[in-house]
Design a protein around this motif. Structure first.
Motif, PDB file in Angstrom:
ATOM      1  N   SER A   1      -2.601  -4.448  14.418  1.00  0.00           N
ATOM      2  CA  SER A   1      -2.410  -5.436  13.560  1.00  0.00           C
ATOM      3  C   SER A   1      -2.730  -6.967  14.505  1.00  0.00           C
ATOM      4  O   SER A   1      -2.548  -7.061  15.495  1.00  0.00           O
TER       5      SER A   1
ATOM      6  N   MET B   1       1.040  -1.177   0.129  1.00  0.00           N
ATOM      7  CA  MET B   1       0.071   0.005   0.107  1.00  0.00           C
ATOM      8  C   MET B   1       0.807   1.163   0.114  1.00  0.00           C
ATOM      9  O   MET B   1       1.747   1.384   0.935  1.00  0.00           O
TER      10      MET B   1
ATOM     11  N   THR C   1     -10.898   3.332   2.502  1.00  0.00           N
ATOM     12  CA  THR C   1     -10.931   1.960   3.231  1.00  0.00           C
ATOM     13  C   THR C   1     -10.815   1.835   4.583  1.00  0.00           C
ATOM     14  O   THR C   1      -9.492   2.784   4.845  1.00  0.00           O
TER      15      THR C   1
ATOM     16  N   TYR D   1      -3.854   1.513   7.991  1.00  0.00           N
ATOM     17  CA  TYR D   1      -2.173   1.437   7.741  1.00  0.00           C
ATOM     18  C   TYR D   1      -1.831   2.723   8.030  1.00  0.00           C
ATOM     19  O   TYR D   1      -0.645   2.973   8.427  1.00  0.00           O
TER      20      TYR D   1
ATOM     21  N   GLY E   1      -4.439 -11.981  10.738  1.00  0.00           N
ATOM     22  CA  GLY E   1      -5.440 -11.894   9.572  1.00  0.00           C
ATOM     23  C   GLY E   1      -5.732 -10.538   9.020  1.00  0.00           C
ATOM     24  O   GLY E   1      -6.382 -10.390   7.828  1.00  0.00           O
ATOM     25  N   SER E   2      -4.930  -9.527   9.441  1.00  0.00           N
ATOM     26  CA  SER E   2      -4.938  -8.110   8.899  1.00  0.00           C
ATOM     27  C   SER E   2      -4.664  -8.005   7.291  1.00  0.00           C
ATOM     28  O   SER E   2      -3.783  -8.740   6.958  1.00  0.00           O
ATOM     29  N   GLU E   3      -5.275  -7.225   6.818  1.00  0.00           N
ATOM     30  CA  GLU E   3      -4.960  -6.993   5.260  1.00  0.00           C
ATOM     31  C   GLU E   3      -3.592  -6.261   5.314  1.00  0.00           C
ATOM     32  O   GLU E   3      -2.951  -6.196   4.314  1.00  0.00           O
ATOM     33  N   ALA E   4      -3.381  -5.454   6.144  1.00  0.00           N
ATOM     34  CA  ALA E   4      -2.118  -4.663   6.254  1.00  0.00           C
ATOM     35  C   ALA E   4      -1.974  -4.262   7.724  1.00  0.00           C
ATOM     36  O   ALA E   4      -2.730  -4.247   8.629  1.00  0.00           O
TER      37      ALA E   4
ATOM     38  N   SER F   1      -9.156  -0.345   5.692  1.00  0.00           N
ATOM     39  CA  SER F   1      -7.572  -0.717   5.981  1.00  0.00           C
ATOM     40  C   SER F   1      -6.526   0.322   5.625  1.00  0.00           C
ATOM     41  O   SER F   1      -5.514   0.277   5.965  1.00  0.00           O
ATOM     42  N   GLN F   2      -6.858   1.247   4.397  1.00  0.00           N
ATOM     43  CA  GLN F   2      -5.872   2.378   4.204  1.00  0.00           C
ATOM     44  C   GLN F   2      -5.947   3.233   5.478  1.00  0.00           C
ATOM     45  O   GLN F   2      -5.002   3.797   5.814  1.00  0.00           O
TER      46      GLN F   2
END
Length: 100
Positions: free
Chosen positions: A55, A1, A32, A38, A58-61, A34-35
């Motif tokens: 975090s 990202m 999002t 992060y 299973g976190s996306e980021a 997630s953004q």
């Protein structure tokens, strides 16, 4: 990202404007969760905010949970508040680095 300095700016200004001094739950329709998580992680890592690593396996980021701004975060917000100065700074950064 990729790091998004406009999101960083929005987050810092939103936190600083919150009357309690504690960071509110941040939400921006164009970003999002997630953004936002992060970039909260980045703000904490850069010393612009205090908080915790949120975090999990299973976190996306990586994600952070901001509690409040640091002195440096308030200084950054103050400098970033003026749209003209902000756009000029982004222009210089893009010129020097190629992208922001």
């Amino acid at each position: 990202m990729k790091r998004d300095l406009n999101l960083i700016r929005k987050m810092l200004l939103a936190i600083e404007e919150h009357p309690s001094g504690w960071a509110p739950e941040l939400s921006f329709p164009e970003y999002t969760p997630s953004q936002i998580g992060y970039h909260a992680y980045l703000l904490i890592d850069a010393g612009l905010a205090n908080g915790a690593d949120a975090s999990y396996q299973g976190s996306e980021a990586p994600a952070g949970m901001i509690t409040h701004l640091t002195w440096e975060g308030h200084e950054f917000a103050e400098a970033a508040r003026d749209d003209t100065r902000w756009n000029r700074a982004l222009g210089i950064a893009k010129e020097k680095a190629g992208s922001v």
